[in-house]
Write a protein that holds these residues in place. Structure first.
Motif, PDB file in Angstrom:
ATOM      1  N   ASN A  86       0.715  -1.088   0.177  1.00  0.00           N
ATOM      2  CA  ASN A  86       0.110  -0.089   0.423  1.00  0.00           C
ATOM      3  C   ASN A  86       1.261   1.194   0.315  1.00  0.00           C
ATOM      4  OD1 ASN A  86       0.184   0.849   3.362  1.00  0.00           O
ATOM      5  ND2 ASN A  86      -0.301  -1.468   3.326  1.00  0.00           N
ATOM      6  N   PHE A  87       0.547   2.457   0.065  1.00  0.00           N
ATOM      7  CA  PHE A  87       1.069   3.858  -0.889  1.00  0.00           C
ATOM      8  C   PHE A  87       0.823   4.447   0.444  1.00  0.00           C
ATOM      9  CE2 PHE A  87      -0.425   2.372  -4.911  1.00  0.00           C
ATOM     10  CZ  PHE A  87       0.873   3.416  -5.632  1.00  0.00           C
ATOM     11  N   LYS A  88       0.147   5.149   1.157  1.00  0.00           N
ATOM     12  CA  LYS A  88       0.236   5.146   2.658  1.00  0.00           C
ATOM     13  C   LYS A  88       0.179   4.759   3.653  1.00  0.00           C
ATOM     14  CE  LYS A  88      -2.618   7.996  -0.373  1.00  0.00           C
ATOM     15  NZ  LYS A  88      -3.518   9.181  -0.145  1.00  0.00           N
ATOM     16  N   GLY A  89       0.570   3.868   3.995  1.00  0.00           N
ATOM     17  CA  GLY A  89       0.212   3.297   5.881  1.00  0.00           C
ATOM     18  C   GLY A  89      -0.937   2.022   5.537  1.00  0.00           C
ATOM     19  N   ASN A  90      -0.630   1.258   6.142  1.00  0.00           N
ATOM     20  CA  ASN A  90      -1.363  -0.043   6.869  1.00  0.00           C
ATOM     21  C   ASN A  90      -2.414   0.643   7.210  1.00  0.00           C
ATOM     22  OD1 ASN A  90      -0.162  -2.132   5.759  1.00  0.00           O
ATOM     23  ND2 ASN A  90       1.399  -2.748   8.232  1.00  0.00           N
ATOM     24  N   HIS A  91      -2.333   1.325   7.600  1.00  0.00           N
ATOM     25  CA  HIS A  91      -3.793   2.101   8.571  1.00  0.00           C
ATOM     26  C   HIS A  91      -5.195   3.283   7.778  1.00  0.00           C
ATOM     27  CE1 HIS A  91      -1.257   5.650   8.020  1.00  0.00           C
ATOM     28  NE2 HIS A  91      -1.885   5.892   9.005  1.00  0.00           N
ATOM     29  N   THR A  92      -3.903   2.755   6.723  1.00  0.00           N
ATOM     30  CA  THR A  92      -4.858   3.794   5.779  1.00  0.00           C
ATOM     31  C   THR A  92      -5.718   2.528   4.389  1.00  0.00           C
ATOM     32  OG1 THR A  92      -3.572   3.722   3.919  1.00  0.00           O
ATOM     33  CG2 THR A  92      -3.293   5.651   5.417  1.00  0.00           C
ATOM     34  N   ILE A  93      -5.787   1.383   4.802  1.00  0.00           N
ATOM     35  CA  ILE A  93      -6.794   0.934   3.792  1.00  0.00           C
ATOM     36  C   ILE A  93      -8.256   0.518   4.301  1.00  0.00           C
ATOM     37  CG2 ILE A  93      -4.354  -0.089   3.133  1.00  0.00           C
ATOM     38  CD1 ILE A  93      -6.057  -3.504   4.406  1.00  0.00           C
ATOM     39  N   CYS A  94      -8.499   0.699   5.674  1.00  0.00           N
ATOM     40  CA  CYS A  94      -9.772   0.327   5.473  1.00  0.00           C
ATOM     41  C   CYS A  94     -10.260   1.413   7.752  1.00  0.00           C
ATOM     42  CB  CYS A  94      -9.592  -1.083   6.303  1.00  0.00           C
ATOM     43  SG  CYS A  94      -9.250  -2.168   7.129  1.00  0.00           S
TER      44      CYS A  94
ATOM     45  N   ASP B  81     -10.626   0.267  10.378  1.00  0.00           N
ATOM     46  CA  ASP B  81     -10.314  -0.470  11.599  1.00  0.00           C
ATOM     47  C   ASP B  81      -9.389   0.321  12.830  1.00  0.00           C
ATOM     48  OD1 ASP B  81      -9.317  -2.166  13.263  1.00  0.00           O
ATOM     49  OD2 ASP B  81      -8.961  -3.487  11.874  1.00  0.00           O
ATOM     50  N   PRO B  82      -9.595   1.074  13.624  1.00  0.00           N
ATOM     51  CA  PRO B  82      -9.351   1.859  14.326  1.00  0.00           C
ATOM     52  C   PRO B  82      -8.165   1.138  15.636  1.00  0.00           C
ATOM     53  CG  PRO B  82     -11.618   1.722  15.157  1.00  0.00           C
ATOM     54  CD  PRO B  82     -11.438   0.759  14.227  1.00  0.00           C
ATOM     55  N   LEU B  83      -7.860  -0.119  15.437  1.00  0.00           N
ATOM     56  CA  LEU B  83      -7.163  -0.603  15.834  1.00  0.00           C
ATOM     57  C   LEU B  83      -5.310  -0.707  15.878  1.00  0.00           C
ATOM     58  CD1 LEU B  83      -9.340  -3.073  18.424  1.00  0.00           C
ATOM     59  CD2 LEU B  83      -8.137  -0.492  18.604  1.00  0.00           C
ATOM     60  N   VAL B  84      -5.364   0.201  14.410  1.00  0.00           N
ATOM     61  CA  VAL B  84      -4.060  -0.815  13.154  1.00  0.00           C
ATOM     62  C   VAL B  84      -3.355   0.163  13.515  1.00  0.00           C
ATOM     63  CG1 VAL B  84      -3.695  -0.633  10.881  1.00  0.00           C
ATOM     64  CG2 VAL B  84      -5.781  -1.329  11.372  1.00  0.00           C
ATOM     65  N   THR B  85      -2.047  -0.016  13.780  1.00  0.00           N
ATOM     66  CA  THR B  85      -1.643   0.641  14.136  1.00  0.00           C
ATOM     67  C   THR B  85      -0.865   1.066  13.138  1.00  0.00           C
ATOM     68  OG1 THR B  85      -0.773  -1.183  15.539  1.00  0.00           O
ATOM     69  CG2 THR B  85       0.504   0.699  15.287  1.00  0.00           C
ATOM     70  N   GLU B  86      -0.685   2.967  13.088  1.00  0.00           N
ATOM     71  CA  GLU B  86      -0.216   3.533  12.315  1.00  0.00           C
ATOM     72  C   GLU B  86       1.014   3.418  11.862  1.00  0.00           C
ATOM     73  OE1 GLU B  86      -0.338   8.323  11.779  1.00  0.00           O
ATOM     74  OE2 GLU B  86      -1.407   7.888  13.522  1.00  0.00           O
ATOM     75  N   SER B  87       1.128   3.158  10.387  1.00  0.00           N
ATOM     76  CA  SER B  87       1.906   3.032   9.529  1.00  0.00           C
ATOM     77  C   SER B  87       2.891   4.884   9.789  1.00  0.00           C
ATOM     78  CB  SER B  87       2.587   2.905   8.421  1.00  0.00           C
ATOM     79  OG  SER B  87       1.961   1.699   8.364  1.00  0.00           O
ATOM     80  N   VAL B  88       4.165   5.066   9.809  1.00  0.00           N
ATOM     81  CA  VAL B  88       4.999   6.021   9.761  1.00  0.00           C
ATOM     82  C   VAL B  88       5.664   6.503   8.711  1.00  0.00           C
ATOM     83  CG1 VAL B  88       7.160   7.443  11.343  1.00  0.00           C
ATOM     84  CG2 VAL B  88       5.298   6.064  12.644  1.00  0.00           C
ATOM     85  N   SER B  89       4.891   7.820   7.950  1.00  0.00           N
ATOM     86  CA  SER B  89       5.905   7.439   7.000  1.00  0.00           C
ATOM     87  C   SER B  89       7.094   7.682   6.749  1.00  0.00           C
ATOM     88  CB  SER B  89       4.787   8.608   6.360  1.00  0.00           C
ATOM     89  OG  SER B  89       5.683   8.887   4.748  1.00  0.00           O
ATOM     90  N   ARG B  90       8.280   7.431   5.790  1.00  0.00           N
ATOM     91  CA  ARG B  90       9.448   7.483   5.851  1.00  0.00           C
ATOM     92  C   ARG B  90      10.055   8.353   5.006  1.00  0.00           C
ATOM     93  NH1 ARG B  90      12.789   2.044   6.492  1.00  0.00           N
ATOM     94  NH2 ARG B  90      14.187   3.267   6.738  1.00  0.00           N
ATOM     95  N   MET B  91       8.917   9.151   3.760  1.00  0.00           N
ATOM     96  CA  MET B  91       8.902  10.391   2.710  1.00  0.00           C
ATOM     97  C   MET B  91       9.331  11.250   3.709  1.00  0.00           C
ATOM     98  SD  MET B  91       6.043   8.498   0.708  1.00  0.00           S
ATOM     99  CE  MET B  91       4.480   9.205   1.325  1.00  0.00           C
ATOM    100  N   LYS B  92       9.923  12.073   2.349  1.00  0.00           N
ATOM    101  CA  LYS B  92      10.809  13.697   3.295  1.00  0.00           C
ATOM    102  C   LYS B  92       9.620  14.381   2.611  1.00  0.00           C
ATOM    103  CE  LYS B  92      13.668  13.852  -0.903  1.00  0.00           C
ATOM    104  NZ  LYS B  92      14.963  14.453  -1.266  1.00  0.00           N
ATOM    105  N   PRO B  93       9.584  15.792   3.305  1.00  0.00           N
ATOM    106  CA  PRO B  93       8.286  16.882   2.581  1.00  0.00           C
ATOM    107  C   PRO B  93       8.648  16.965   1.414  1.00  0.00           C
ATOM    108  CG  PRO B  93       9.170  17.050   5.011  1.00  0.00           C
ATOM    109  CD  PRO B  93      10.239  16.073   4.516  1.00  0.00           C
ATOM    110  N   ARG B  94       8.020  17.793   0.783  1.00  0.00           N
ATOM    111  CA  ARG B  94       8.272  18.041  -0.776  1.00  0.00           C
ATOM    112  C   ARG B  94       6.993  19.226  -0.964  1.00  0.00           C
ATOM    113  NH1 ARG B  94       5.248  13.194  -1.132  1.00  0.00           N
ATOM    114  NH2 ARG B  94       3.269  13.544  -2.975  1.00  0.00           N
ATOM    115  N   GLU B  95       7.617  20.126  -1.131  1.00  0.00           N
ATOM    116  CA  GLU B  95       6.864  21.176  -1.700  1.00  0.00           C
ATOM    117  C   GLU B  95       5.223  20.295  -2.546  1.00  0.00           C
ATOM    118  OE1 GLU B  95       5.836  24.085  -0.509  1.00  0.00           O
ATOM    119  OE2 GLU B  95       7.488  23.218   0.910  1.00  0.00           O
TER     120      GLU B  95
END
Length: 427
Positions: free
Chosen positions: A138-146, A148-162
């Protein structure tokens, strides 16, 4: 070589043009301007031997093609690390309205627990045996696919961009932000499990010199980046999918002989390569994967090798840069990537408005992979023109549809994938 229809030559690819980033030609969306091309024959070895049976394909030609794709396109990846190990981080047997069991599993890449990816796995509770599973990034983290409030939030490693004057945040995305792309309940209701991994757990999707993903874990002494024939990010993501497969083989609720690897867009490229290098995947699904995925490179339509290497220099191995604006020199093309999956079923999905991904080129890759499937007595695809929109072809071992709309993966797409999987993965 496999002869194909000839077109008027436009200098978008071929031996005469190398495109520097600052001199990139206009994107071609005109079918009449597709250059003349001849595809390499998947059934002729480098030595010129004709392949006429499945045994010769399996023992001689397939390893030859796999090696060419490794050295010239995706890059060679390491095997299973000796220290690989797993840990079930959480389990809920009554999630999604009691429809499913949810597990979160850490896959540690080394003996240390410092480097890992997290698999989010949903298994239908209504089952009598181990179940088939769709596995994808998935593109944005496991917690974004549905939702489900108990899915652990994935931490993005993407650097900020404009982007458009406002910074895209680096700390993650809202819960259920990508739910439209992951019909979890529909899959569960149809008897399938779903396993997904945030791709940033394996390698972040930006050019960081291969410093922040899995690559440094495998550098030789003194090495600071992959060699020209070693793995880029797509090969690293595919490697991560194989490590997920290592875990799925240990889960008693998963039938590891019936795992379909799936991906949309750049993850579609990844899914095809993962299935090519890892025969444990029973089926592959490519959705809108385009250049470096299902689309024929030599058509130079929409996304081209030059553009993909310019925009995403980290995706492929260094040697792939030789073919920017020089597609005719490629020793392989993407129909041979599809052929590497034979005799396992593969589904190629496109969207009619997604011209960047070249729907016709994706379809033709399936057509020109068909002779390899026929060696095994299997049905592939036929034709020279893109089939009718919203008319899936599900009858053979190469499935296909071109959907109404643009670049996305939708419920319509998933419904066709499930129908195809029912034919090949259900018992």
């Amino acid at each position: 070589m496999t002869a194909v229809k000839k077109y008027a030559l436009l200098p978008l690819c071929g031996l005469t043009l190398f495109c520097a980033r600052a001199q990139m030609p206009a994107t071609n969306y005109d079918e009449s301007q597709v250059p003349a091309y001849t595809l390499p024959d998947p059934l002729t070895t480098i030595a010129g031997k004709k392949v006429t049976d499945a045994e010769t394909w399996t023992s001689e030609r397939r390893p030859e093609l796999l090696s060419l794709f490794e050295s010239e396109v995706y890059g060679k990846a390491p095997g299973r690390p000796e220290g690989l190990h797993f840990e079930v981080l959480s389990e809920d047997r009554y999630t999604l309205g009691n429809m499913a069991t949810r597990r979160e599993i850490a896959v540690y890449f080394t003996e240390s627990d410092a480097h890992f990816m997290t698999i989010l796995l949903y298994i239908p509770n209504k089952r009598t045996d181990a179940v088939p599973v769709f596995l994808g990034l998935n593109f944005k983290g496991n917690h974004t696919i549905c939702d489900d409030p108990l899915v652990t939030e994935s931490v993005s490693r993407m650097k900020p961009r404009e982007e458009g004057g406002s910074e895209v945040r680096a700390k993650g995305f809202p819960r259920a932000a990508a739910a439209s792309r992951w019909p979890v309940e529909m899959l569960i209701a149809n008897g399938y499990g779903l396993a997904t991994i945030y791709r940033g757990d394996i390698d972040p999707d930006y050019d960081d010199g291969f410093q922040n993903g899995v690559h440094p874990l495998f550098y030789r002494e003194g090495q600071t980046k992959p060699a020209p024939d070693e793995w880029g990010t797509i090969a690293a993501w595919a490697w991560g999918l194989s490590r997920a497969m290592d875990y799925l083989e240990t889960d008693e609720d998963v039938d590891a002989s019936r795992v379909a690897v799936i991906g949309h867009s750049r993850h579609g490229k990844t899914a095809l390569w993962a299935a090519a290098v890892d025969p444990r995947f029973a089926m592959a699904v490519s959705n809108d994967s385009g250049c470096g995925g299902a689309a024929l490179s030599r058509r130079c339509y929409g996304e081209t090798v030059a553009r993909i290497n310019s925009l995403f220099p980290h995706w492929f191995c260094g040697n792939f840069n030789r073919y920017s604006g020089n597609e005719a020199a490629l020793p392989v093309d993407q129909h041979e990537l599809i052929a590497l999956i034979a005799p396992r079923p593969v589904y190629i999905a496109s969207a009619v408005e997604d011209r960047w991904a070249d729907p016709k080129g994706e379809f033709l890759a399936g057509v020109h992979a068909t002779p390899v499937y026929e060696l095994f007595g299997l049905v592939g695809l036929s034709g020279t023109e893109l089939p009718q929109t919203d008319a899936p072809v599900l009858s053979g071992h190469i499935g296909h549809h071109v959907r109404s709309g643009d670049h996305d993966i939708t419920l319509y797409d998933w419904r066709q994938f499930v129908k195809f999987a029912d034919k090949h993965l259900k018992r």
